[in-house]
Design an enzyme around this catalytic site. Structure first.
Site, PDB file in Angstrom:
ATOM      1  N   SER A  59      -1.160   2.652  -6.815  1.00 38.44           N
ATOM      2  CA  SER A  59      -2.427   2.615  -7.071  1.00 38.44           C
ATOM      3  C   SER A  59      -3.383   2.659  -6.037  1.00 38.44           C
ATOM      4  O   SER A  59      -4.679   3.281  -6.269  1.00 38.44           O
ATOM      5  CB  SER A  59      -2.893   1.399  -8.218  1.00 38.44           C
ATOM      6  OG  SER A  59      -1.890   0.571  -6.817  1.00 38.44           O
ATOM      7  N   GLY A  96       1.608   1.230  -8.917  1.00 39.65           N
ATOM      8  CA  GLY A  96       2.981   0.413  -9.069  1.00 39.65           C
ATOM      9  C   GLY A  96       4.299   1.056  -9.068  1.00 39.65           C
ATOM     10  O   GLY A  96       5.479   0.347  -8.567  1.00 39.65           O
ATOM     11  N   ASN A 124       3.840  -2.656  -2.108  1.00 40.33           N
ATOM     12  CA  ASN A 124       4.372  -2.155  -3.435  1.00 40.33           C
ATOM     13  C   ASN A 124       6.058  -3.081  -3.099  1.00 40.33           C
ATOM     14  O   ASN A 124       6.301  -4.569  -3.500  1.00 40.33           O
ATOM     15  CB  ASN A 124       4.532  -2.154  -4.602  1.00 40.33           C
ATOM     16  CG  ASN A 124       3.279  -2.270  -5.203  1.00 40.33           C
ATOM     17  OD1 ASN A 124       2.242  -2.391  -5.235  1.00 40.33           O
ATOM     18  ND2 ASN A 124       2.899  -0.214  -5.262  1.00 40.33           N
ATOM     19  N   ASP A 207      -9.921  -8.420  -7.756  1.00 43.34           N
ATOM     20  CA  ASP A 207      -8.543  -8.382  -7.701  1.00 43.34           C
ATOM     21  C   ASP A 207      -7.906  -8.598  -5.252  1.00 43.34           C
ATOM     22  O   ASP A 207      -7.691  -9.177  -5.564  1.00 43.34           O
ATOM     23  CB  ASP A 207      -7.954  -7.156  -8.404  1.00 43.34           C
ATOM     24  CG  ASP A 207      -7.230  -5.953  -7.332  1.00 43.34           C
ATOM     25  OD1 ASP A 207      -7.996  -5.846  -6.729  1.00 43.34           O
ATOM     26  OD2 ASP A 207      -7.174  -4.949  -8.111  1.00 43.34           O
ATOM     27  N   HIS A 210      -7.633  -3.764  -4.653  1.00 40.99           N
ATOM     28  CA  HIS A 210      -7.896  -2.231  -4.773  1.00 40.99           C
ATOM     29  C   HIS A 210      -9.091  -2.093  -4.366  1.00 40.99           C
ATOM     30  O   HIS A 210     -10.120  -2.774  -4.866  1.00 40.99           O
ATOM     31  CB  HIS A 210      -7.045  -1.539  -6.288  1.00 40.99           C
ATOM     32  CG  HIS A 210      -5.488  -1.525  -6.401  1.00 40.99           C
ATOM     33  ND1 HIS A 210      -5.293  -2.742  -7.317  1.00 40.99           N
ATOM     34  CD2 HIS A 210      -4.810  -1.162  -6.794  1.00 40.99           C
ATOM     35  CE1 HIS A 210      -4.040  -3.020  -6.988  1.00 40.99           C
ATOM     36  NE2 HIS A 210      -3.739  -1.820  -6.898  1.00 40.99           N
TER      37      HIS A 210
END
Length: 232
Positions: A59, A96, A124, A207, A210
């Site tokens: 992402s 993801g 991830n 968040d 990002h």
């Protein structure tokens, strides 16, 4: 009778003029269409011939939460365009994405010839506590597959770091994974993709993970420092 013959002659002359006019228009139209078609084909061939820089990542590469034009791959394309560099950038980032799912996506990624491959995978895995042995194995397979597809491909590996949630040992070994792979496979390394962005609330979305559009600009600079030598 004479008037009738004259009328027929005039009609015949007009028909002949109209017929020839239509033929000329069709000829001109055909030439114009051929010219446009040739120019379009030429532009398409040129685009196909342009060397490809493919960003294969998560992402962070996809630009989650932003317009794709704000993600760092698009900024790299803009940078190269401004410098007159004939390269085509492909953003193959997927939110993801893990190294395992990335490995499963290779057939799609390598449908085109890739001249420069920037691998931004592993973050991830680290956040999920995936075995470092598995993460390394997946990255190795991606690297080897890329070289099988194009022995001349230039590969850049983006280094990543994670918070110490998984323990000091795991965190430390994860950080070392990328430079170790770069050395083992003779890859170029972006030491830490998020350098100057990670941990800064002003450069990250709500968040805290990002980057904002401004943060993506810093990512683009971090990438360009390494990439520029491969696209000269």
């Amino acid at each position: 009778m004479k008037i009738t013959n004259l009328s027929k002659l005039i009609v015949a002359i007009f028909c002949l003029i109209f017929f020839n006019s239509c033929k000329n228009e069709e000829k001109q139209s055909g030439s114009s269409s051929e010219k446009v078609s040739t120019e379009t084909a030429s532009e398409e061939d040129k685009a196909e011939e342009a060397p490809v820089v493919l960003f294969f990542g998560t992402s962070l590469t996809a630009g989650l939460g932003l317009d794709t034009t704000e993600a760092y791959p698009a900024l790299i394309q803009k940078k190269m365009d401004s410098l007159g560099m004939d390269y085509s950038v492909v953003n193959a980032g997927l939110s993801g994405e893990t190294t395992a799912s990335g490995l499963n996506r290779l057939d799609w990624v390598f449908k085109q010839n890739v001249d420069v491959l920037v691998i931004e995978l592993g973050a991830n895995d680290g956040l999920r506590g995936v075995s470092l042995k598995e993460t390394k194995s997946n990255l190795e397979q991606i690297i080897n597959t890329a070289r099988e597809k194009n022995p001349e491909v230039k590969i850049i590996l983006a280094g990543m770091q994670i918070p110490p949630n998984m323990g000091e040992e795991y965190t430390s070994e994860f950080r070392s994974l990328f430079p170790d792979l770069a050395e083992q496979y003779n890859l170029e390394l972006i030491p830490f993709l998020l350098e100057g962005v990670a941990g800064d609330p002003k450069l990250n979305q709500e968040d805290g993970i990002h980057p904002t559009a401004e943060g993506q600009q810093i990512l683009a600079n971090n990438v360009w420092k390494v990439l520029k030598d491969d696209v000269q």
